[in-house]
Write a protein that holds these residues in place. Sequence first.
Motif, PDB file in Angstrom:
ATOM      1  N   MET A   1       0.838  -1.179   0.000  1.00 15.31           N
ATOM      2  CA  MET A   1       0.000   0.000   0.000  1.00 15.31           C
ATOM      3  C   MET A   1       0.879   1.236   0.000  1.00 15.31           C
ATOM      4  SD  MET A   1      -2.568  -1.162   2.981  1.00 15.31           S
ATOM      5  CE  MET A   1      -1.128  -1.559   3.909  1.00 15.31           C
ATOM      6  N   GLN A   2       0.353   2.291  -0.616  1.00 17.25           N
ATOM      7  CA  GLN A   2       1.099   3.544  -0.660  1.00 17.25           C
ATOM      8  C   GLN A   2       0.149   4.712  -0.451  1.00 17.25           C
ATOM      9  OE1 GLN A   2       4.208   3.924  -3.581  1.00 17.25           O
ATOM     10  NE2 GLN A   2       4.055   1.758  -4.091  1.00 17.25           N
ATOM     11  N   MET A   3       0.684   5.751   0.180  1.00 18.96           N
ATOM     12  CA  MET A   3      -0.052   6.993   0.380  1.00 18.96           C
ATOM     13  C   MET A   3       0.264   7.909  -0.787  1.00 18.96           C
ATOM     14  SD  MET A   3      -1.889   9.189   2.199  1.00 18.96           S
ATOM     15  CE  MET A   3      -1.881   8.743   3.921  1.00 18.96           C
ATOM     16  N   VAL A   4      -0.768   8.414  -1.422  1.00 19.48           N
ATOM     17  CA  VAL A   4      -0.606   9.414  -2.477  1.00 19.48           C
ATOM     18  C   VAL A   4      -1.191  10.707  -1.934  1.00 19.48           C
ATOM     19  CG1 VAL A   4      -1.171  10.076  -4.840  1.00 19.48           C
ATOM     20  CG2 VAL A   4      -0.807   7.666  -4.277  1.00 19.48           C
ATOM     21  N   MET A   5      -0.351  11.732  -1.870  1.00 19.84           N
ATOM     22  CA  MET A   5      -0.803  13.038  -1.396  1.00 19.84           C
ATOM     23  C   MET A   5      -0.556  14.047  -2.509  1.00 19.84           C
ATOM     24  SD  MET A   5       0.449  15.363   1.805  1.00 19.84           S
ATOM     25  CE  MET A   5       1.959  15.898   1.042  1.00 19.84           C
ATOM     26  N   ALA A   6      -1.564  14.843  -2.787  1.00 22.69           N
ATOM     27  CA  ALA A   6      -1.443  15.854  -3.832  1.00 22.69           C
ATOM     28  C   ALA A   6      -1.852  17.208  -3.274  1.00 22.69           C
ATOM     29  CB  ALA A   6      -2.320  15.500  -5.027  1.00 22.69           C
ATOM     30  N   ILE A   7      -1.099  18.226  -3.646  1.00 26.34           N
ATOM     31  CA  ILE A   7      -1.442  19.610  -3.341  1.00 26.34           C
ATOM     32  C   ILE A   7      -1.864  20.229  -4.675  1.00 26.34           C
ATOM     33  CG2 ILE A   7      -0.650  21.812  -2.406  1.00 26.34           C
ATOM     34  CD1 ILE A   7      -0.500  19.534  -0.366  1.00 26.34           C
ATOM     35  N   ILE A   8      -3.108  20.709  -4.734  1.00 23.10           N
ATOM     36  CA  ILE A   8      -3.650  21.207  -6.004  1.00 23.10           C
ATOM     37  C   ILE A   8      -4.332  22.555  -5.808  1.00 23.10           C
ATOM     38  CG2 ILE A   8      -3.982  18.866  -6.889  1.00 23.10           C
ATOM     39  CD1 ILE A   8      -7.020  19.286  -6.351  1.00 23.10           C
ATOM     40  N   LYS A   9      -4.676  23.192  -6.921  1.00 25.96           N
ATOM     41  CA  LYS A   9      -5.448  24.434  -6.874  1.00 25.96           C
ATOM     42  C   LYS A   9      -6.886  24.101  -6.465  1.00 25.96           C
ATOM     43  CE  LYS A   9      -2.754  27.028 -10.209  1.00 25.96           C
ATOM     44  NZ  LYS A   9      -2.742  27.796 -11.453  1.00 25.96           N
ATOM     45  N   PRO A  10      -7.507  24.942  -5.645  1.00 30.05           N
ATOM     46  CA  PRO A  10      -8.851  24.633  -5.128  1.00 30.05           C
ATOM     47  C   PRO A  10      -9.909  24.381  -6.205  1.00 30.05           C
ATOM     48  CG  PRO A  10      -7.882  26.414  -3.872  1.00 30.05           C
ATOM     49  CD  PRO A  10      -6.948  26.141  -5.031  1.00 30.05           C
ATOM     50  N   PHE A  11      -9.866  25.105  -7.299  1.00 26.91           N
ATOM     51  CA  PHE A  11     -10.927  24.953  -8.305  1.00 26.91           C
ATOM     52  C   PHE A  11     -10.796  23.651  -9.103  1.00 26.91           C
ATOM     53  CE2 PHE A  11      -7.598  27.298 -10.533  1.00 26.91           C
ATOM     54  CZ  PHE A  11      -7.545  26.669 -11.768  1.00 26.91           C
ATOM     55  N   LYS A  12      -9.712  22.901  -8.894  1.00 28.53           N
ATOM     56  CA  LYS A  12      -9.512  21.633  -9.586  1.00 28.53           C
ATOM     57  C   LYS A  12     -10.004  20.429  -8.777  1.00 28.53           C
ATOM     58  CE  LYS A  12      -7.546  22.289 -13.569  1.00 28.53           C
ATOM     59  NZ  LYS A  12      -8.147  21.676 -14.757  1.00 28.53           N
ATOM     60  N   VAL A  64      -4.858   6.386   0.375  1.00 28.85           N
ATOM     61  CA  VAL A  64      -4.023   5.191   0.476  1.00 28.85           C
ATOM     62  C   VAL A  64      -4.561   4.195  -0.542  1.00 28.85           C
ATOM     63  CG1 VAL A  64      -3.232   3.324   1.957  1.00 28.85           C
ATOM     64  CG2 VAL A  64      -3.527   5.622   2.904  1.00 28.85           C
ATOM     65  N   VAL A  65      -3.674   3.726  -1.405  1.00 32.71           N
ATOM     66  CA  VAL A  65      -4.097   2.827  -2.478  1.00 32.71           C
ATOM     67  C   VAL A  65      -3.177   1.612  -2.543  1.00 32.71           C
ATOM     68  CG1 VAL A  65      -5.084   4.714  -3.842  1.00 32.71           C
ATOM     69  CG2 VAL A  65      -2.722   4.027  -4.239  1.00 32.71           C
ATOM     70  N   ALA A  66      -3.640   0.563  -3.191  1.00 35.83           N
ATOM     71  CA  ALA A  66      -2.827  -0.631  -3.402  1.00 35.83           C
ATOM     72  C   ALA A  66      -1.657  -0.295  -4.316  1.00 35.83           C
ATOM     73  CB  ALA A  66      -3.689  -1.732  -4.020  1.00 35.83           C
ATOM     74  N   ASP A  67      -0.561  -1.009  -4.153  1.00 34.30           N
ATOM     75  CA  ASP A  67       0.638  -0.760  -4.958  1.00 34.30           C
ATOM     76  C   ASP A  67       0.332  -0.780  -6.451  1.00 34.30           C
ATOM     77  OD1 ASP A  67       2.268  -0.504  -2.709  1.00 34.30           O
ATOM     78  OD2 ASP A  67       2.782  -2.632  -2.676  1.00 34.30           O
ATOM     79  N   LYS A  90       1.824  19.653  -6.514  1.00 36.46           N
ATOM     80  CA  LYS A  90       2.770  18.538  -6.483  1.00 36.46           C
ATOM     81  C   LYS A  90       2.051  17.279  -6.018  1.00 36.46           C
ATOM     82  CE  LYS A  90       7.205  20.759  -5.837  1.00 36.46           C
ATOM     83  NZ  LYS A  90       6.839  22.113  -6.059  1.00 36.46           N
ATOM     84  N   ILE A  91       2.652  16.137  -6.345  1.00 34.79           N
ATOM     85  CA  ILE A  91       2.143  14.846  -5.905  1.00 34.79           C
ATOM     86  C   ILE A  91       3.279  14.133  -5.182  1.00 34.79           C
ATOM     87  CG2 ILE A  91       1.178  12.622  -6.610  1.00 34.79           C
ATOM     88  CD1 ILE A  91       0.149  14.067  -9.163  1.00 34.79           C
ATOM     89  N   PHE A  92       2.980  13.610  -4.000  1.00 32.62           N
ATOM     90  CA  PHE A  92       3.958  12.880  -3.196  1.00 32.62           C
ATOM     91  C   PHE A  92       3.445  11.453  -2.994  1.00 32.62           C
ATOM     92  CE2 PHE A  92       3.922  17.315  -1.972  1.00 32.62           C
ATOM     93  CZ  PHE A  92       5.262  17.672  -2.015  1.00 32.62           C
ATOM     94  N   VAL A  93       4.354  10.487  -3.008  1.00 30.70           N
ATOM     95  CA  VAL A  93       3.978   9.089  -2.809  1.00 30.70           C
ATOM     96  C   VAL A  93       4.952   8.477  -1.811  1.00 30.70           C
ATOM     97  CG1 VAL A  93       3.668   6.843  -3.920  1.00 30.70           C
ATOM     98  CG2 VAL A  93       3.152   8.930  -5.190  1.00 30.70           C
ATOM     99  N   TRP A  94       4.416   7.760  -0.822  1.00 28.17           N
ATOM    100  CA  TRP A  94       5.285   7.030   0.098  1.00 28.17           C
ATOM    101  C   TRP A  94       4.621   5.746   0.563  1.00 28.17           C
ATOM    102  CZ3 TRP A  94       3.003  11.648   1.403  1.00 28.17           C
ATOM    103  CH2 TRP A  94       2.182  11.670   2.516  1.00 28.17           C
ATOM    104  N   GLN A  95       5.466   4.832   1.033  1.00 29.15           N
ATOM    105  CA  GLN A  95       5.041   3.498   1.439  1.00 29.15           C
ATOM    106  C   GLN A  95       4.281   3.553   2.763  1.00 29.15           C
ATOM    107  OE1 GLN A  95       5.676   0.839  -0.591  1.00 29.15           O
ATOM    108  NE2 GLN A  95       4.389  -0.379   0.729  1.00 29.15           N
ATOM    109  N   ILE A  96       3.209   2.766   2.859  1.00 33.17           N
ATOM    110  CA  ILE A  96       2.434   2.625   4.092  1.00 33.17           C
ATOM    111  C   ILE A  96       2.657   1.200   4.604  1.00 33.17           C
ATOM    112  CG2 ILE A  96       0.103   2.557   5.076  1.00 33.17           C
ATOM    113  CD1 ILE A  96       1.002   5.364   4.349  1.00 33.17           C
TER     114      ILE A  96
END
Length: 112
Positions: A1-12, A64-67, A90-96
């Motif tokens: 499993m991995q955590m995907v975190m994204a910082i985006i513009k609010p209107f998106k 959190v999504v499957a690998d 930006k998009i960040f991904v790390w192992q859970i």
Amino acid sequence: MQMVMAIIKPFKLDEVREALAEVGVTGITVTEVKGFGRQKGHTELYRGAEYVVDFLPKIKIEAVVADAQVERVVEAIAHAANTGKIGDGKIFVWQIDRVMRIRTGELDGDAL
């Protein structure tokens, strides 16, 4: 499993949420945040006075999504959040290592 975190513009947010649903993401966490990167903020005029807005409003999305899903999820976010202008985010991904569903006690993949 991995955590995907994204910082985006609010209107998106709606476009990204729909794109994630299309690739099979069943749950996300959304937080309103403020920050800056290369954008460095901007100046605004209020009642004749100019002031600097250092921290810009952004949206943080976490899932959190499957690998096996990670690449599709990252591509979906990148495509849906892209405007081609500075500040797209930006998009960040790390192992859970471990996940537990509190209500049932299910662990890891079953808890997703």
